[in-house]
Design a protein around this motif. Structure first.
Motif, PDB file in Angstrom:
ATOM      1  N   PRO A  93       0.845  -1.189   0.000  1.00 40.21           N
ATOM      2  CA  PRO A  93       0.000   0.000   0.000  1.00 40.21           C
ATOM      3  C   PRO A  93       0.889   1.251   0.000  1.00 40.21           C
ATOM      4  N   ALA A  94       0.357   2.338  -0.470  1.00 43.49           N
ATOM      5  CA  ALA A  94       1.192   3.510  -0.719  1.00 43.49           C
ATOM      6  C   ALA A  94       0.819   4.718   0.136  1.00 43.49           C
ATOM      7  N   TYR A  95       1.820   5.347   0.748  1.00 43.73           N
ATOM      8  CA  TYR A  95       1.580   6.672   1.318  1.00 43.73           C
ATOM      9  C   TYR A  95       2.844   7.497   1.256  1.00 43.73           C
ATOM     10  N   LYS A  96       2.661   8.785   1.042  1.00 44.83           N
ATOM     11  CA  LYS A  96       3.787   9.653   0.708  1.00 44.83           C
ATOM     12  C   LYS A  96       4.141  10.534   1.896  1.00 44.83           C
ATOM     13  N   ILE A  97       5.445  10.644   2.174  1.00 46.60           N
ATOM     14  CA  ILE A  97       5.877  11.540   3.248  1.00 46.60           C
ATOM     15  C   ILE A  97       6.799  12.630   2.680  1.00 46.60           C
ATOM     16  N   ALA A  98       7.140  13.587   3.524  1.00 49.40           N
ATOM     17  CA  ALA A  98       7.950  14.724   3.066  1.00 49.40           C
ATOM     18  C   ALA A  98       9.350  14.272   2.686  1.00 49.40           C
ATOM     19  N   ASN A  99       9.969  14.943   1.708  1.00 47.28           N
ATOM     20  CA  ASN A  99      11.356  14.612   1.373  1.00 47.28           C
ATOM     21  C   ASN A  99      12.318  15.480   2.185  1.00 47.28           C
ATOM     22  N   SER A 100      13.584  15.206   2.013  1.00 50.01           N
ATOM     23  CA  SER A 100      14.606  15.848   2.837  1.00 50.01           C
ATOM     24  C   SER A 100      14.616  17.368   2.635  1.00 50.01           C
ATOM     25  N   ARG A 101      14.408  17.817   1.403  1.00 48.79           N
ATOM     26  CA  ARG A 101      14.353  19.264   1.127  1.00 48.79           C
ATOM     27  C   ARG A 101      13.253  19.901   1.978  1.00 48.79           C
ATOM     28  N   GLU A 102      12.093  19.269   1.978  1.00 48.48           N
ATOM     29  CA  GLU A 102      10.950  19.828   2.715  1.00 48.48           C
ATOM     30  C   GLU A 102      11.174  19.815   4.230  1.00 48.48           C
ATOM     31  N   THR A 103      11.714  18.716   4.751  1.00 46.89           N
ATOM     32  CA  THR A 103      11.944  18.695   6.205  1.00 46.89           C
ATOM     33  C   THR A 103      13.085  19.642   6.580  1.00 46.89           C
ATOM     34  N   GLU A 104      14.129  19.726   5.721  1.00 46.97           N
ATOM     35  CA  GLU A 104      15.228  20.667   6.026  1.00 46.97           C
ATOM     36  C   GLU A 104      14.718  22.103   6.045  1.00 46.97           C
ATOM     37  N   ASN A 105      13.854  22.442   5.090  1.00 49.11           N
ATOM     38  CA  ASN A 105      13.273  23.801   5.085  1.00 49.11           C
ATOM     39  C   ASN A 105      12.498  24.059   6.377  1.00 49.11           C
ATOM     40  N   MET A 106      11.789  23.041   6.825  1.00 54.33           N
ATOM     41  CA  MET A 106      11.053  23.182   8.082  1.00 54.33           C
ATOM     42  C   MET A 106      12.023  23.400   9.248  1.00 54.33           C
ATOM     43  N   PHE A 107      13.109  22.626   9.274  1.00 53.46           N
ATOM     44  CA  PHE A 107      14.083  22.787  10.361  1.00 53.46           C
ATOM     45  C   PHE A 107      14.714  24.184  10.348  1.00 53.46           C
ATOM     46  N   HIS A 108      15.001  24.678   9.147  1.00 52.58           N
ATOM     47  CA  HIS A 108      15.565  26.036   9.052  1.00 52.58           C
ATOM     48  C   HIS A 108      14.584  27.052   9.606  1.00 52.58           C
ATOM     49  N   HIS A 109      13.339  26.863   9.264  1.00 52.68           N
ATOM     50  CA  HIS A 109      12.295  27.785   9.709  1.00 52.68           C
ATOM     51  C   HIS A 109      12.145  27.722  11.230  1.00 52.68           C
ATOM     52  N   LEU A 110      12.157  26.507  11.744  1.00 52.66           N
ATOM     53  CA  LEU A 110      12.084  26.316  13.199  1.00 52.66           C
ATOM     54  C   LEU A 110      13.277  26.973  13.889  1.00 52.66           C
ATOM     55  N   ASP A 111      14.435  26.784  13.329  1.00 56.98           N
ATOM     56  CA  ASP A 111      15.674  27.351  13.859  1.00 56.98           C
ATOM     57  C   ASP A 111      15.542  28.880  13.945  1.00 56.98           C
ATOM     58  N   ARG A 112      15.112  29.447  12.818  1.00 55.85           N
ATOM     59  CA  ARG A 112      14.972  30.909  12.751  1.00 55.85           C
ATOM     60  C   ARG A 112      13.975  31.388  13.813  1.00 55.85           C
ATOM     61  N   THR A 113      12.867  30.669  13.903  1.00 56.55           N
ATOM     62  CA  THR A 113      11.804  31.075  14.823  1.00 56.55           C
ATOM     63  C   THR A 113      12.244  30.959  16.280  1.00 56.55           C
ATOM     64  N   LEU A 114      12.835  29.834  16.616  1.00 54.61           N
ATOM     65  CA  LEU A 114      13.246  29.602  17.991  1.00 54.61           C
ATOM     66  C   LEU A 114      14.402  30.523  18.391  1.00 54.61           C
ATOM     67  N   SER A 115      15.213  30.897  17.421  1.00 58.95           N
ATOM     68  CA  SER A 115      16.271  31.860  17.713  1.00 58.95           C
ATOM     69  C   SER A 115      15.645  33.225  17.944  1.00 58.95           C
ATOM     70  N   HIS A 116      14.654  33.547  17.117  1.00 58.01           N
ATOM     71  CA  HIS A 116      13.978  34.838  17.206  1.00 58.01           C
ATOM     72  C   HIS A 116      13.350  35.047  18.589  1.00 58.01           C
ATOM     73  N   ILE A 117      12.760  34.004  19.134  1.00 54.73           N
ATOM     74  CA  ILE A 117      12.117  34.157  20.448  1.00 54.73           C
ATOM     75  C   ILE A 117      13.093  33.818  21.591  1.00 54.73           C
ATOM     76  N   ASP A 118      14.391  33.729  21.228  1.00 56.64           N
ATOM     77  CA  ASP A 118      15.448  33.494  22.220  1.00 56.64           C
ATOM     78  C   ASP A 118      15.331  32.150  22.953  1.00 56.64           C
ATOM     79  N   PHE A 119      14.605  31.213  22.368  1.00 61.30           N
ATOM     80  CA  PHE A 119      14.629  29.866  22.942  1.00 61.30           C
ATOM     81  C   PHE A 119      15.981  29.229  22.618  1.00 61.30           C
ATOM     82  N   LEU A 120      16.431  29.461  21.391  1.00 60.25           N
ATOM     83  CA  LEU A 120      17.759  28.964  21.016  1.00 60.25           C
ATOM     84  C   LEU A 120      18.759  30.075  21.266  1.00 60.25           C
ATOM     85  N   LYS A 121      19.700  29.801  22.156  1.00 59.88           N
ATOM     86  CA  LYS A 121      20.762  30.777  22.394  1.00 59.88           C
ATOM     87  C   LYS A 121      22.060  30.202  21.869  1.00 59.88           C
ATOM     88  N   GLU A 122      23.050  31.049  21.695  1.00 62.42           N
ATOM     89  CA  GLU A 122      24.268  30.618  21.030  1.00 62.42           C
ATOM     90  C   GLU A 122      24.844  29.340  21.651  1.00 62.42           C
TER      91      GLU A 122
END
Lengths: 245, 245
Positions: free
Chosen positions: B175-204
């Motif tokens: 049976p078939a089901y499709k999941i996100a590819n690496s480009r899509e998940t990496e873009n999400m991680f970049h976005h998360l990184d940017r967001t969490l840095s913006h709200i100072d959850f991620l510090k240096e």
């Protein structure tokens, strides 16, 4: 080392007439990676040590030091109760080949008390029908069409399946039962041959055909040494009671 | 060719910074034997063709002609929805390694609709922790202690397990089901990184530590492309609603 890992000592890789000593080295390395240390070579002359050692690398060099060498196959196989012929040809040989995974499942119960050999033919031609006569089972690695596995890869995949089933899956200690070794079954076959020839069941023309069938049929039964003696006793009795010629 | 054999086209062998072009050739030959034809090399410069071809032999030469080459790993992995890192080190890495047999069972349901990469590190050092970050699962071949599998053997055993499960065991069409590819998940991680840095959850100081944990946690979820978009939408909203800096 787990109890089951010690069972790997009951397994040998037997290489029949390998053409290139380098391939013996690669095969030894592949076996060593999977905890199998007994390598037996059958050939016309002892293979060049330097060429073997180069591909065994220092990891598996000690396997070559204790490597057994024989000039004929029956001698090499004598101690083994089960001989697995490996072949790339599927469906064409007399005993249908099974996958290595199924073969390893089959031999597992034998391992605690019996020695098992995996027999590999020469690189180019594989095992001859004559060599396959000494095998109780044949194993063929599932591959894509038109594939060509080299000798070390074939050894590697068989040893991997063995290690996976015997050690990695960490089964409970296996129950033990002992069956006849190749020397004992071969002696029985010789005795049967002599007896059946004596009573003219085996005639020159059909001799090989019938003996092959008998070997195949009895090869499927995992006979004990006692049972091979029983058959030989019956043979002796037959001969004693046959008409004088 | 069975329907399931075509699924092998969704699998690629990715070799990261292989040191010797000969090993690319051997790996290609090992893959070809098991019906896998897509080889991707990531490195600083295109590997020497003659040296690769020598060990690919004529059987697998055509795999080298269509081989992909990339200079960086994220680009190479972009189309893949599942990346399996292969490692010899067991138990030391952050994602515990599973055996190739279990890994292949896990990816089977993904194969009809997703591309899956098996990633192999350089011969001497294996995959770095940085490279392992792109992997959702890690695979370690069960071996004896002190073993040293070479690159082609590791590729060979993985491809054998894949062929065995996908083609040899002849399962019903999957049976078939499709999941996100690496480009899509990496873009999400970049976005998360940017967001969490913006709200100072991620510090240096703790940035890498937390991002690694987030990657690991989300790596275990097989997200659809739509779900990665959803997360990115939430990120966007967070940033829009955060205090100006």
């Amino acid at each position: 080392m787990s109890a089951n890992q010690q069972l790997l000592n009951n397994i040998a890789i037997v290489l029949l007439n390998p053409k290139y000593p380098e391939n013996i080295g690669s095969a030894a390395r592949a076996a060593w990676n999977m905890g199998i240390t007994r390598i037996i070579v059958v050939g016309d002359e002892y293979p060049d040590h330097t060429r073997m050692a180069k591909l065994a690398t220092h990891n598996a060099a000690h396997l070559l030091d204790k490597m057994e060498f024989h000039e004929n196959l029956p001698d090499a196989l004598a101690p083994f109760s089960q001989v697995i012929g490996t072949t790339a040809r599927r469906g064409r040989q007399r005993i249908p080949a099974k996958s290595p995974r199924i073969i390893v499942e089959n031999i597992l119960p034998l391992l605690p008390e019996n020695e098992v050999a995996f027999l590999f033919g020469p690189e180019d031609s594989g095992l001859s029908s004559e060599a396959l006569q000494y095998c109780q089972q044949t194993s063929a690695i599932p591959t894509a069409d038109f594939s060509s596995l080299n000798l070390a890869q074939a050894v590697s995949i068989h040893c991997y399946e063995i290690f996976h089933a015997v050690v990695h899956e960490q089964k409970e200690p296996l129950p033990a039962y002992k069956i006849a070794n190749s020397r004992e079954t071969e002696n029985m076959f010789h005795h049967l041959d002599r007896t059946l020839s004596h009573i003219d069941f085996l005639k020159e023309k059909s001799h090989d055909y019938y003996m092959r069938n008998i070997r195949q049929f009895l090869g499927k039964v995992q006979m004990s040494a006692k049972e091979t003696s029983l058959v030989r006793g019956i043979c002796r009795q037959f001969i004693a009671n046959a008409k004088q010629k």
